[in-house]
Enzyme design. Structure first.
Site, mmCIF file in Angstrom:
data_model
loop_
_atom_site.group_PDB
_atom_site.id
_atom_site.type_symbol
_atom_site.label_atom_id
_atom_site.label_comp_id
_atom_site.label_asym_id
_atom_site.label_seq_id
_atom_site.Cartn_x
_atom_site.Cartn_y
_atom_site.Cartn_z
ATOM 1 N N ASP A 140 0.856 -1.190 0.000
ATOM 2 C CA ASP A 140 0.000 0.000 0.000
ATOM 3 C C ASP A 140 0.891 1.240 0.000
ATOM 4 O OD1 ASP A 140 -1.664 2.139 0.585
ATOM 5 O OD2 ASP A 140 -2.866 1.017 2.029
ATOM 6 N N ASP A 158 0.988 7.559 -9.566
ATOM 7 C CA ASP A 158 0.412 7.031 -10.804
ATOM 8 C C ASP A 158 -0.822 6.228 -10.422
ATOM 9 O OD1 ASP A 158 -0.198 5.934 -13.237
ATOM 10 O OD2 ASP A 158 1.582 4.669 -13.360
#
Lengths: 278, 278
Positions: A140, A158
């Protein structure tokens, strides 16, 4: 004899769609995090689709990847350590490792299946992931950023659209963590959707980033397979000014980015400038 | 209760489409020259559709009209007499008459029904057509250009796609007529489709214009409702260089064009530059 006329349609919002005629569906699964499909289209070649939205295509991926990566990488005078949050297809990493200054590039992608599928179907996009300077982490990105301080020269976000797994990547507290994870002349850039379609999101991100970073800059690129074709990137910079940088090209083999494009991308149409002024 | 989900789909080529959810069809006819429809869309407001292709919409018309008109109008030091070929909706004329230098603006539109329908459904676009300096002619622009010599400061080609009635507007002999119709420091600009979708057309036009004019320049703008969202304009100039012009804004009320955008629009992504180099 004729084969059926098969189309993929992305509903970009409730009122707008884009359609591509396709040759075949190459892959389809639901991962732990999202729906994931790979299709082969006549217009744009192979295409990665996450939760029904076009993420990247053979034919136009270079625009997004070059413009998210090279604008901050040419703004920083000597980027050595870089983090990419999301970006499991590897396209941003491929551009990052073109920079000779880079000593380490970390990819923190929450969905490991994206990485595996990209290696299988988009090897020209995933190619940079095998560079020895690259540390691929199935993790994460929000947690990774929280756990690092004063470490990165450049951080690139991104992400998918601000729904589903990516929603936390558009939150002010995340940008605050990014600020802490950057060195004192660090730079970050996030993809921030379309000025024609998402002005409210752009305005909010711009305000949040401005409250944290010495400089906030928006820039634009043409991406045919993203809604409206006009895509925005928001940069927060602690020190370096992108408009005073990028006088020469540090990498080879670009197809979109040039030093002139670097500067031109920050010239905003008046209606885009006014998104922040309201 | 719910009304039907009604969509307009434009097949931008055999492999690519764009769809808009619509409220209703406001008008539909086949003129002497082309199919013509007016629809009301949720995303882009009212939309003029010619031969099935989106021509202009309430929400994004300002980009095309400002960028086709103001770039050459700011490149010429003192444009007095201007010709618009096509452009029956009036959007280019509306931008032209914002320039105080303009003494006369001629519109040569082959299909008078476009003018009438624009006045009825797009009065904010057609508004400039009633300016006393404007001479609206329902006429073949090719013939008009052939019959005038050394007369115009600026000529703008606001055509449909290079099929059907507009095909002659993309021919080298037409550009030669345009060259003759311009004064010795005249400038013309034509819309020349999308670099992502129509590179061969752009290359051919660039070669033809280069063989006639001292300077040939390509510039770009973001137009969401045109294929790929990246649109190109080709300028032929006998003397004035657009990159040395436009240091201040001569008109009020632009929503896209600014002096910075003027210069930035000529910064081409590398793959677009390479269209001419091949």
């Amino acid at each position: 004899m004729a084969q059926m006329d098969l189309w993929f349609t992305e509903r970009q919002n409730e009122n707008l769609s884009i359609g591509m005629r396709i040759k075949e569906t190459l892959h389809s699964e639901v991962t732990e995090f999202q729906g994931m499909d790979v299709i082969d289209t006549f217009q744009y070649g192979k295409m990665l689709v996450l939760d029904g939205c076009v993420m990247t295509t053979d034919k136009d991926e270079f625009v997004y990847h070059e413009m998210l990566a090279h604008v901050p990488m040419h703004t920083h005078p000597n980027p050595k350590k870089v983090l990419v949050v999301g970006g499991g297809d590897g396209g941003i990493i491929r551009e990052i490792v073109k920079h000779p200054s880079v000593e380490k590039a970390v990819l923190a992608e929450i969905d490991g299946r994206v990485i595996e599928i990209s290696k299988q179907y988009f090897p020209h996009i995933a190619s940079g992931l095998s560079d020895p300077r690259v540390d691929v982490q199935v993790a994460d990105g929000i947690v990774h950023v929280q756990e690092h301080e004063n470490e990165y020269d450049v951080i690139l976000i991104d992400s998918t659209d601000p729904i589903g797994p990516a929603v936390g990547l558009f939150a002010k507290e995340f940008y605050a963590s990014v600020h802490r994870a950057l060195k004192d002349d660090g730079i970050f850039v996030a993809q921030t959707e379309s000025p024609f379609k998402d002005p409210d999101l752009i305005r909010r991100v711009h305000e949040d980033v401005s409250s944290l970073f010495a400089q906030t800059h928006l820039y634009l690129a043409y991406i045919p397979t993203y809604p409206t074709g006009m895509w925005s990137f928001t940069m927060g910079s602690k020190r370096h000014n992108p408009l005073e940088a990028a006088n020469e090209l540090r990498v080879k083999d670009t197809r979109y980015y040039t030093p002139a494009i670097h500067k031109a991308a920050f010239a905003l149409p008046r209606f885009v400038e006014e998104i922040f002024r309201r």
